[in-house]
Design an enzyme around this catalytic site. Sequence first.
Site, PDB file in Angstrom:
ATOM      1  N   HIS A   1       8.623 -64.469  10.910  1.00 32.53           N
ATOM      2  CA  HIS A   1       8.824 -63.174  11.094  1.00 32.53           C
ATOM      3  C   HIS A   1       9.851 -62.601   9.970  1.00 32.53           C
ATOM      4  CE1 HIS A   1       7.616 -64.227  15.352  1.00 32.53           C
ATOM      5  NE2 HIS A   1       7.054 -63.131  15.354  1.00 32.53           N
ATOM      6  N   GLY A   2      10.317 -63.377   9.170  1.00 33.75           N
ATOM      7  CA  GLY A   2      10.972 -62.974   8.207  1.00 33.75           C
ATOM      8  C   GLY A   2      12.366 -63.861   7.869  1.00 33.75           C
TER       9      GLY A   2
END
Lengths: 361, 481
Positions: free
Chosen positions: B325-326
């Site tokens: 997701h990051g």
Amino acid sequence: MKKFLMKLFWLLPIMLFVVFVNWKQDPANLFRSEEYIGKIASITLSGKQATEVTNFDERNYLRKMISSLPVKPKTIVVGASRSLMIDQGMGGDSSLYNASLSGGSLEEILAAYYLFRQAEVKPERVIISVDPWLLNDHYDSDLWKELEPEYLSCLEMIGAKEYVYEPVNEWSSSVYWELISLSYFQESIQRFVRGDTKDIVSTEQQFNDGATKRCDGSYMYPIGYRGRSPEMVLRNAESEIAVKDVKGFEDFKVLSKKRKVIFQKLVSYMASEGADVVLLFTPYHPITYDYFKRTPRYQVVFQADTYFRKLGKELPGVRCSGSYDPEYYHFDNTNFYDGVHCDYEAVGLIMEQLVQEGKKP
Amino acid sequence: MVFNSFDFAIFFSIFFLGYWLVFNRKTIWQNSFLLIACYVFYASADYRFLLFLLGVSTLNYWIGIQLVKSKWAKWFFRLGMLQGILSLFLFKYLDFFIQFLSKLIGAFGLHAEWSTLQLIAPVGISFFTFRMLSYLIDIRNEKTEPCRNPIVFFSYVAFFPSLLSGPIDKAQLLIPQLEKQRNFDYEMAVDGLRQFLWGLFKKVLVADGCVAFTNLYFDGFEDYGASTLLLGAVLYTFQIYADFSGYSDMAIGISKVMGLRITKNFDFPFFAQNIAEFWRRWHISLTSWLTEYVFTPLSIQFRDWGNNGLILAILVNFLLVGMWHGANWTFVLFGLLHGLYYIPLILTGKMNKRKKLSKDKRWPTAKELMNMSLTFILFMVSMILFKSPDLEAAWGYFTGIFDKSLLGMPAIPISRFMLIVVVAGIFVMLFVEWLQRKKDHGLVLSGVKNSFVRLAIYYGLVYLIIRYGSWDNNQFIYFQF
């Protein structure tokens, strides 16, 4: 395939319904703009106030008004909504005309000044409400496009020809797109549900329950807005800063060089025409101002402040008045309608000081 | 160009007519037109990376063929893996590691002040990179054949309905469909429109309705009491579901209108009985991707360690889910937390047990409802991490919920009516999805025979969307990944 396409035709009644409601309710008076602003103008030109006004095309109205003003104003006010309430009673000049516009940008200040000059008005005093976003290249508003021809002509007039460009007609900017706009439909339905379809009323009264456009160009908010409780004002101020960008500060990281040049040329030109040019700083709500102070990305507010004040010191015929800091006027929450707009009495005090400063030798 | 915009309506109308009426005679025409549309769509999101997309597609296409015919296949495979992982690392994780290493070295009293690159990541990089990685792995494992038609392969990589936010379609699913000529399927197209409509409802009414509240609460959490923060966390949990599953429904619906079936991405996760089941129903294309390529190989590797090996494999798997997701410690902790949630299930042997929900019953039993609520709460706690900009803010938000003001009324700084609309929207969404839980999506109306009733449902839904939806073009949350 034919059957499928036929099915899609069932969407047509919905589309037509949206178009019909938008056309019929027209909450921003987009499709009957000329007629609507014509009514307001005929009242205000007769020296009366137009009350119960709702959304109207302020830019077009301004164009109409300035070209037909019965008395040539000696004092003019230009800026955005933060100076919209300045009226003749405050300016020490019964001929004052307020040409401020909601959401006004630098382009509109130039356009408004050009409209006055075109109408052969040579003001003795020009009060410019200097909001920081005048120097923001990314200010998120294209309302000024309505006055684009005047803006471009003003650039030529003040000697900023290098910034003149060939205007492009954008097909996407037609108001008729709003007929199929779903957010406009929501406004239309709300207006229908509220029964908010009162007609404009002509009155001698300065203060009314409804929103009022006065004959001196100033604007008075409706009673619901003026009569907000201190708690409501506070809550509103808090919610205004709890967003990604405070209105006007979209992607505002540095002062625009281009805008600084244009602004400087404009005020120099005004001063060279013999006007007393006042750069007016109107205060922010204490919550908003404090937020600006402690947030790195809003330091542009103080950079803009420094820049405008430098002009006030250096340019002959240009001076500054006021401050973004509410403490300067000893204002607190009770002197505001929301996070960025002072109340009517506070605006009166600000103008009183401005006039006094003007009398000093 | 988001699906719920006027621009997309125009784009897709033109595409639809061209795809079915002009270029439908030959497969190559159909695919060429599709490919052009995919690149136009991508360019409208971020034209700067169109060349990058084209470049990596070309490279992976070529590597795919080399994997079966070159004697250097092993090295080509490594090159393909390196390219994918390096792209992700460079654009998404490099700055994070630079900062982490600087701090780590600083902690040992040494001075290291490395500047970060601050590269802008290409939109949808996580999605199209995962697509190409799985393509190459599957060729190497002989699960699929390399695609020899460049137009088909490029269309697969850049397939516009799922290019920016998934689902992450596997090559075996999409490429064979693209290789064949599509003929218009009325039933499939109508079902696609229904699914699109349901996704639109979730996106513009529920997700975008929540945005105004959750942004306020999370951005200024220090100023709000416990009950308000709890409300914010609950709303954000529904927001992210409605946003992402709404997008997926729209993407699947659009694909169906184009005569293509893509991966189902959500299977009513809020009705899951435990967290393992939740992840079998949430972002299915990512979890099945990681299960196949990470968890299964790891659990085989660690099988001699019993439950400990399984726990380790799960933890690694979920750390990757978080990191996907990051590059932020909040996402790392989000993944770790979900990995930890699995431990009791592994130890009690419940991880793979599937429970059928209230068979033939109209409503869930009290026990099922309790399990669903517990799963929701666990997920909601992790959503605080997901939404917060850093660990400090997440901790502040989380601890802010445990206060005596929890029993007070939540603060509603903006329109109460808007909150009522949002909450009503959430209830409608949950109610409809509960009724439809055995179906493909929320708006399968095969049981409704009366066409007037069907029409009334469509019109009612469209009216609610138009009347109460948010039309400010809010981006989809998963675009950033």
